[in-house]
Design an enzyme around this catalytic site. Structure first.
Site, short mmCIF file in Angstrom:
data_model
loop_
_atom_site.label_atom_id
_atom_site.label_comp_id
_atom_site.label_asym_id
_atom_site.label_seq_id
_atom_site.Cartn_x
_atom_site.Cartn_y
_atom_site.Cartn_z
N SER A 84 0.87 -1.19 0.00
CA SER A 84 0.00 0.00 0.00
C SER A 84 0.90 1.23 0.00
O SER A 84 2.09 1.13 0.35
CB SER A 84 -0.84 0.00 1.28
N TYR A 124 -1.99 -1.17 10.46
CA TYR A 124 -1.97 -1.28 8.99
C TYR A 124 -0.65 -0.74 8.44
O TYR A 124 0.00 -1.37 7.61
CB TYR A 124 -3.16 -0.51 8.43
P1 NAD Z 1 -11.47 -6.13 0.15
O1 NAD Z 1 -12.07 -6.00 1.51
O2 NAD Z 1 -12.28 -5.84 -1.05
O3 NAD Z 1 -10.83 -7.57 -0.04
C1 NAD Z 1 -10.11 -8.21 0.98
C2 NAD Z 1 -10.03 -9.68 0.66
O4 NAD Z 1 -9.30 -10.33 1.70
C3 NAD Z 1 -11.42 -10.36 0.61
O5 NAD Z 1 -11.42 -11.36 -0.38
C4 NAD Z 1 -11.55 -10.98 2.00
O6 NAD Z 1 -12.44 -12.08 2.05
C5 NAD Z 1 -10.10 -11.42 2.21
N1 NAD Z 1 -9.76 -11.68 3.60
C6 NAD Z 1 -9.93 -10.89 4.67
N2 NAD Z 1 -9.50 -11.52 5.78
C7 NAD Z 1 -9.05 -12.73 5.38
C8 NAD Z 1 -8.49 -13.85 6.05
N3 NAD Z 1 -8.31 -13.86 7.38
N4 NAD Z 1 -8.15 -14.93 5.33
C9 NAD Z 1 -8.36 -14.97 3.99
N5 NAD Z 1 -8.88 -13.94 3.30
C10 NAD Z 1 -9.22 -12.84 3.99
O7 NAD Z 1 -10.17 -5.19 0.22
P2 NAD Z 1 -9.19 -4.63 -0.91
O8 NAD Z 1 -9.29 -3.16 -0.85
O9 NAD Z 1 -9.37 -5.33 -2.21
O10 NAD Z 1 -7.80 -5.01 -0.26
C11 NAD Z 1 -6.93 -5.99 -0.82
C12 NAD Z 1 -5.50 -5.64 -0.44
O11 NAD Z 1 -5.16 -4.37 -1.00
C13 NAD Z 1 -5.30 -5.51 1.08
O12 NAD Z 1 -4.05 -6.06 1.42
C14 NAD Z 1 -5.28 -4.00 1.28
O13 NAD Z 1 -4.54 -3.65 2.41
C15 NAD Z 1 -4.62 -3.55 0.00
N6 NAD Z 1 -4.85 -2.14 -0.33
C16 NAD Z 1 -6.12 -1.67 -0.54
C17 NAD Z 1 -6.29 -0.33 -0.86
C18 NAD Z 1 -7.63 0.27 -1.13
O14 NAD Z 1 -7.70 1.48 -1.26
N7 NAD Z 1 -8.68 -0.51 -1.24
C19 NAD Z 1 -5.17 0.51 -0.97
C20 NAD Z 1 -3.91 -0.02 -0.74
C21 NAD Z 1 -3.76 -1.35 -0.43
#
Ligand code: NAD
Length: 256
Positions: A138, A151
């Site tokens: 991130s 985080y």
């Molecule tokens: P999201 O909530 O849409 O997806 C998260 C996924 O992780 C889901 O499939 C959920 O079921 C799974 N998950 C959660 N806990 C889990 C566990 N204990 N075991 C297995 N699976 C689990 O979120 P997202 O925004 O797509 O995030 C995905 C990644 O991207 C994360 O690592 C997040 O930190 C990172 N990220 C997101 C953003 C953003 O703006 N959305 C920005 C930077 C980084």
């Protein structure tokens, strides 16, 4: 381009993980999906791209379940060539109010899971002298925001792990790199938009504008499709010597 390769994308039932899984599937890779919630929808979306798909529901906070998932991927498709460590959760609170249980869960799911999956896939990748490990970090792996201690700590840790993984395998065909998105409109961020709208008693669209305006000069969300295209680049021959980078796709967030 990725025909015959198998990719495991953790946390791929939603958001960025699903976007990356679909981008790799479109290149011909077999896909192992993982995550909670609806499974049939994501399975159908990836299958529609012509890919072979399997699912394993490992909880990424549990090392034994991670091991079982990697075994499942190998027995289902015969190999495991691409690992995308993507599963992640968020909790927002000041440090003195941060629930200890949330701290432990974020460190386990957002950081330690990447260590466990990486240590378990490396022997197979090194045996074939080809592999791609992509860690979804991130911008919070590069800079901090208040009220996101766990985080930010986990994501900085993931970038450190990325560099060590890249260095330890630098003379092999196994690369490791991190992707650092800014805001992406997924359920994880929608919760933060909703919380802002409620706290400030403003509309959802005003809260969205505020959220982007605070951090992201482009005033645009990065999309799961754009992040998927970057993951495909890391897997392409042009990515052979890209090692240990933390590549931000953040609308200028960290350029400020
Ligand atoms: P999201 O909530 O849409 O997806 C998260 C996924 O992780 C889901 O499939 C959920 O079921 C799974 N998950 C959660 N806990 C889990 C566990 N204990 N075991 C297995 N699976 C689990 O979120 P997202 O925004 O797509 O995030 C995905 C990644 O991207 C994360 O690592 C997040 O930190 C990172 N990220 C997101 C953003 C953003 O703006 N959305 C920005 C930077 C980084």
């Amino acid at each position: 381009m990725l025909k015959g390769k198998t990719a495991l994308v953790t946390g791929s039932t939603s958001g960025i993980g699903l976007g990356i899984a679909k981008a790799l599937a479109a290149q011909g890779a077999n896909i192992v999906l993982n995550g909670f919630g609806d499974v049939d929808g994501p399975m159908a979306e990836v299958t529609a791209l012509g890919a072979k798909v399997s699912y394993h529901g490992a909880d990424m906070s549990k090392p034994l379940e991670i091991e079982a998932m990697i075994q499942h991927a190998r027995t289902t498709f015969g190999s495991l060539d691409i690992l995308v460590n993507n599963a992640g959760i968020q909790h927002v609170a000041r440090i003195e109010n941060f629930p200890v249980e949330r701290w432990d869960a974020i460190i386990a799911i957002n950081m330690s899971s990447a260590f466990h999956a990486t240590r378990l896939v490396l022997p197979f990748m090194l045996e074939k002298n080809w592999g791609r490990i992509i860690n979804v970090a991130s911008v919070h792996g590069l800079v901090a925001s208040a009220e996101k201690s766990a985080y930010v700590a986990a994501k900085h840790g993931v970038i450190g792990l990325t560099k060590v993984t890249a260095l330890e395998n630098a003379t092999t065909g196994v690369t490791c790199n991190a992707i650092c998105p800014g805001w992406v409109l997924t359920p994880l961020v929608q919760k933060q938009v909703d919380a802002k709208a409620a706290a400030l008693k403003i509309s959802n669209s005003d809260a969205t504008k505020l959220l982007l305006g605070e951090k992201e000069p482009s005033l645009q969300f990065t999309t799961p499709e754009e992040l998927g295209a970057l993951a495909v680049f890391f897997c392409s021959p042009a990515g052979n010597n890209v090692r240990g980078v933390a590549w931000n796709m953040d609308g200028g967030w960290t350029a400020q």
